[in-house]
Scaffold this motif. Structure first.
Motif, PDB file in Angstrom:
ATOM      1  N   LYS A 275       3.762 -14.548 -68.625  1.00 39.69           N
ATOM      2  CA  LYS A 275       2.262 -13.760 -68.957  1.00 39.69           C
ATOM      3  C   LYS A 275       2.061 -13.835 -67.022  1.00 39.69           C
ATOM      4  N   PRO A 276       2.142 -12.510 -66.856  1.00 37.63           N
ATOM      5  CA  PRO A 276       1.748 -11.731 -65.318  1.00 37.63           C
ATOM      6  C   PRO A 276       1.242 -13.118 -64.683  1.00 37.63           C
ATOM      7  N   VAL A 277       0.560 -13.398 -65.294  1.00 38.04           N
ATOM      8  CA  VAL A 277      -0.360 -13.948 -64.302  1.00 38.04           C
ATOM      9  C   VAL A 277       0.263 -15.654 -64.016  1.00 38.04           C
ATOM     10  N   THR A 278       0.778 -16.196 -64.799  1.00 39.13           N
ATOM     11  CA  THR A 278       1.527 -17.367 -64.912  1.00 39.13           C
ATOM     12  C   THR A 278       2.812 -16.553 -64.104  1.00 39.13           C
ATOM     13  N   TYR A 279       3.365 -15.657 -63.965  1.00 38.01           N
ATOM     14  CA  TYR A 279       4.579 -15.383 -63.519  1.00 38.01           C
ATOM     15  C   TYR A 279       3.784 -15.115 -62.372  1.00 38.01           C
ATOM     16  N   LEU A 280       2.500 -14.229 -61.507  1.00 36.47           N
ATOM     17  CA  LEU A 280       2.621 -13.732 -60.078  1.00 36.47           C
ATOM     18  C   LEU A 280       1.995 -15.165 -59.242  1.00 36.47           C
ATOM     19  N   LYS A 282       3.092 -18.276 -60.163  1.00 35.43           N
ATOM     20  CA  LYS A 282       4.372 -19.234 -59.628  1.00 35.43           C
ATOM     21  C   LYS A 282       5.319 -18.817 -58.355  1.00 35.43           C
ATOM     22  N   VAL A 283       5.287 -16.985 -58.126  1.00 41.36           N
ATOM     23  CA  VAL A 283       5.059 -16.649 -57.101  1.00 41.36           C
ATOM     24  C   VAL A 283       4.658 -16.847 -56.055  1.00 41.36           C
ATOM     25  N   TRP A 284       3.371 -16.992 -56.204  1.00 42.56           N
ATOM     26  CA  TRP A 284       2.406 -16.767 -54.614  1.00 42.56           C
ATOM     27  C   TRP A 284       1.897 -18.307 -54.643  1.00 42.56           C
ATOM     28  N   ALA A 285       2.690 -19.322 -55.289  1.00 42.88           N
ATOM     29  CA  ALA A 285       2.682 -20.801 -55.120  1.00 42.88           C
ATOM     30  C   ALA A 285       3.976 -21.266 -54.250  1.00 42.88           C
ATOM     31  N   GLU A 286       4.915 -20.548 -54.962  1.00 40.13           N
ATOM     32  CA  GLU A 286       6.236 -21.268 -54.421  1.00 40.13           C
ATOM     33  C   GLU A 286       5.774 -20.209 -52.602  1.00 40.13           C
ATOM     34  N   ALA A 287       5.713 -19.029 -52.681  1.00 45.95           N
ATOM     35  CA  ALA A 287       5.552 -18.606 -50.617  1.00 45.95           C
ATOM     36  C   ALA A 287       4.403 -18.922 -49.927  1.00 45.95           C
ATOM     37  N   PRO A 291       1.319 -26.045 -55.264  1.00 46.62           N
ATOM     38  CA  PRO A 291       1.036 -26.268 -56.416  1.00 46.62           C
ATOM     39  C   PRO A 291       0.697 -25.074 -57.568  1.00 46.62           C
ATOM     40  N   GLU A 292       1.771 -24.882 -58.108  1.00 44.55           N
ATOM     41  CA  GLU A 292       1.826 -23.620 -59.303  1.00 44.55           C
ATOM     42  C   GLU A 292       0.441 -23.783 -60.074  1.00 44.55           C
ATOM     43  N   SER A 293       0.131 -25.033 -60.496  1.00 37.53           N
ATOM     44  CA  SER A 293      -1.186 -24.635 -61.034  1.00 37.53           C
ATOM     45  C   SER A 293      -2.250 -24.016 -60.597  1.00 37.53           C
ATOM     46  N   SER A 294      -2.687 -24.476 -59.854  1.00 39.21           N
ATOM     47  CA  SER A 294      -3.357 -23.743 -58.872  1.00 39.21           C
ATOM     48  C   SER A 294      -3.418 -22.236 -58.336  1.00 39.21           C
ATOM     49  N   LYS A 295      -2.674 -21.986 -58.557  1.00 41.89           N
ATOM     50  CA  LYS A 295      -2.324 -20.284 -57.988  1.00 41.89           C
ATOM     51  C   LYS A 295      -3.194 -19.871 -59.316  1.00 41.89           C
ATOM     52  N   ILE A 296      -2.206 -20.458 -60.726  1.00 44.83           N
ATOM     53  CA  ILE A 296      -2.452 -20.055 -61.937  1.00 44.83           C
ATOM     54  C   ILE A 296      -3.643 -19.631 -62.211  1.00 44.83           C
ATOM     55  N   ARG A 297      -4.240 -20.929 -61.956  1.00 44.34           N
ATOM     56  CA  ARG A 297      -5.959 -21.547 -62.422  1.00 44.34           C
ATOM     57  C   ARG A 297      -6.907 -20.087 -61.902  1.00 44.34           C
ATOM     58  N   LEU A 298      -6.433 -19.944 -60.234  1.00 40.75           N
ATOM     59  CA  LEU A 298      -6.935 -19.059 -59.578  1.00 40.75           C
ATOM     60  C   LEU A 298      -7.239 -17.842 -59.713  1.00 40.75           C
ATOM     61  N   LEU A 299      -5.674 -16.869 -60.200  1.00 36.41           N
ATOM     62  CA  LEU A 299      -5.792 -15.664 -60.902  1.00 36.41           C
ATOM     63  C   LEU A 299      -6.284 -15.336 -62.330  1.00 36.41           C
ATOM     64  N   ARG A 300      -6.050 -16.718 -62.899  1.00 31.64           N
ATOM     65  CA  ARG A 300      -7.005 -16.178 -64.772  1.00 31.64           C
ATOM     66  C   ARG A 300      -9.028 -16.186 -64.262  1.00 31.64           C
ATOM     67  N   ASN A 301      -9.078 -17.585 -62.975  1.00 29.39           N
ATOM     68  CA  ASN A 301     -10.448 -16.698 -63.013  1.00 29.39           C
ATOM     69  C   ASN A 301     -10.774 -15.533 -62.062  1.00 29.39           C
TER      70      ASN A 301
END
Length: 395
Positions: A275-280, A282-287, A291-301
């Motif tokens: 899903k877009p949130v998961t993809y973004l 991961k991309v944001w966390a890598e940049a 951790p991927e989980s923190s950015k994915i959780r932030l975007l879901r919020n």
């Protein structure tokens, strides 16, 4: 002499020519600028501090906040003189203030808006002329028209039938207001009825949506060659940020979901597997090496509009990551890419604000039809703006 802003001597000379008989009035149709900034999640303190860096003579934030937030109807003319004397005033706004005072009233909120549009927002003459005419009409309605009658019922009738209200307000509010007023027997009933306040608020938010449409249309035309090259010149920009009602699902679309999907596609998301949130995330966390989980959780919020609004800086950081990936895939980053980051984050904030508005309107008991009518003004006004600026949309 500055060609845009008046000197303090000019302001002093102007106000010294008037007496103390003008009355302060509240504006109809327009939210005060500070409340509009709050609506957009912008801290007035930050804006004012940045302005003081450019113009050292500005008053302190505390003084400026009081100037904008105090009830205009409680201000004496001497107080208006003192406060405007401390503030840089575009010449068009000064002439506007002169017009008001010459007619025995002062509606400072409308002067603030004209100064903002003239000095900081619009640059196209036809746009400035269009909105200047509307602000003069709002000024007269606020300071003269509705004050010429004593009964609240008659004031509301005059308000809802005024040409500028019919032109800029929420379409559904017009017939709904007329029907409501026919139900009331006295002024006290009007003041107590929550529905009247909702209709007035729908008008005010419709004006903000129309202003947004003009701002975005003007920006689109300013980049016309690029728009044509991208075949986006016949699109209504940011239409995806306007919530839409789905009858079958009985729910409103979430502009935050659309915003993240657009950023994901721009940065390489194929639309498969994730899903877009998961993809973004991961991309944001890598940049940012997080951790991927923190950015994915932030975007879901962010999508769920909780627990608090994202900072503009966070939005800008995500936009930067996505824009860099999008642009690098085609060519080198342009010299003005920082401006593109800022503009992208502004669109993001616009989408988030629209999602919040719909959520809050529903909580407050607004009808679906009233919200839908208010939201509809964006596209119609955008098309009007493009046509009056000489670049009509060809469907």
């Amino acid at each position: 002499m500055d060609s845009v802003l008046c000197s303090q001597d000019e302001i002093t000379e102007f106000f010294d020519s008037f007496g103390e008989d003008a009355r302060g009035c509240n504006a109809v149709l327009l939210l005060p600028l500070d409340k509009t900034l709050t609506l957009l999640g912008v801290q007035f303190r930050e804006v004012w501090s940045a302005s003081r860096e450019i113009r050292r003579g500005l008053p302190t934030f505390k003084t400026a906040q009081k100037m904008l937030s105090e009830d205009p109807a409680s201000l004496s003319l001497s107080s208006v003189k003192k406060r405007l004397h401390m503030t840089p005033l575009p010449r068009g706004a000064l002439q506007f203030a002169k017009y008001q005072l010459g007619n025995g009233y002062s509606v400072s909120t409308v002067v603030h808006w004209l100064g903002f549009l003239e000095h900081a927002a619009f640059s196209t003459p036809v746009v400035l002329e269009y909105w200047q005419e509307k602000l003069y009409q709002i000024s007269d309605l606020s300071g003269v028209g509705i004050r010429s009658v004593s009964r609240h019922h008659d004031r509301y009738l005059m308000y809802t039938s005024a040409e500028v209200v019919e032109h800029l307000g929420c379409p559904a509010s017009r017939h709904l207001m007329a029907d409501l007023l026919s139900e009331f027997k006295n002024d006290d009933e009007i003041d107590r009825d929550k529905r009247v306040g909702q209709l007035m608020a729908a008008d005010a938010f419709s004006v903000l949506l129309r202003l947004a449409a003009w701002l975005i249309a003007e920006a689109q035309i300013a980049n016309w060659d690029w728009e044509v090259s991208e075949n986006s010149h016949n699109s209504v920009h940011a239409a995806w940020a306007i919530p839409k009602w789905c009858g079958s699902a009985q729910s409103w679309s979430n502009p935050m979901e659309h915003a993240l999907e657009k950023l994901a596609k721009a940065s390489g998301w194929s639309g498969k597997k994730q899903k877009p949130v998961t993809y973004l995330g991961k991309v944001w966390a890598e940049a940012e090496d997080m951790p991927e989980s923190s950015k994915i959780r932030l975007l879901r919020n962010w999508v769920q509009l909780k627990p608090s609004r994202p900072s503009f800086k966070s939005m800008q950081n995500l936009v930067r990551v996505c824009f860099d990936l999008a642009v690098k895939a085609r060519h080198e980053l342009p010299a003005d890419v920082v401006v593109a980051y800022w503009q992208g984050a502004c669109w993001f904030r616009f989408a988030e604000t629209m999602a919040i508005l719909v959520r809050d309107f529903q909580k407050d008991g607004w009808s679906t039809d009233l919200i839908a009518s208010m939201m509809s003004v964006y596209e119609s006004e955008y098309r009007t703006a493009r046509a009056l600026m000489g670049k009509p949309i060809n469907d």
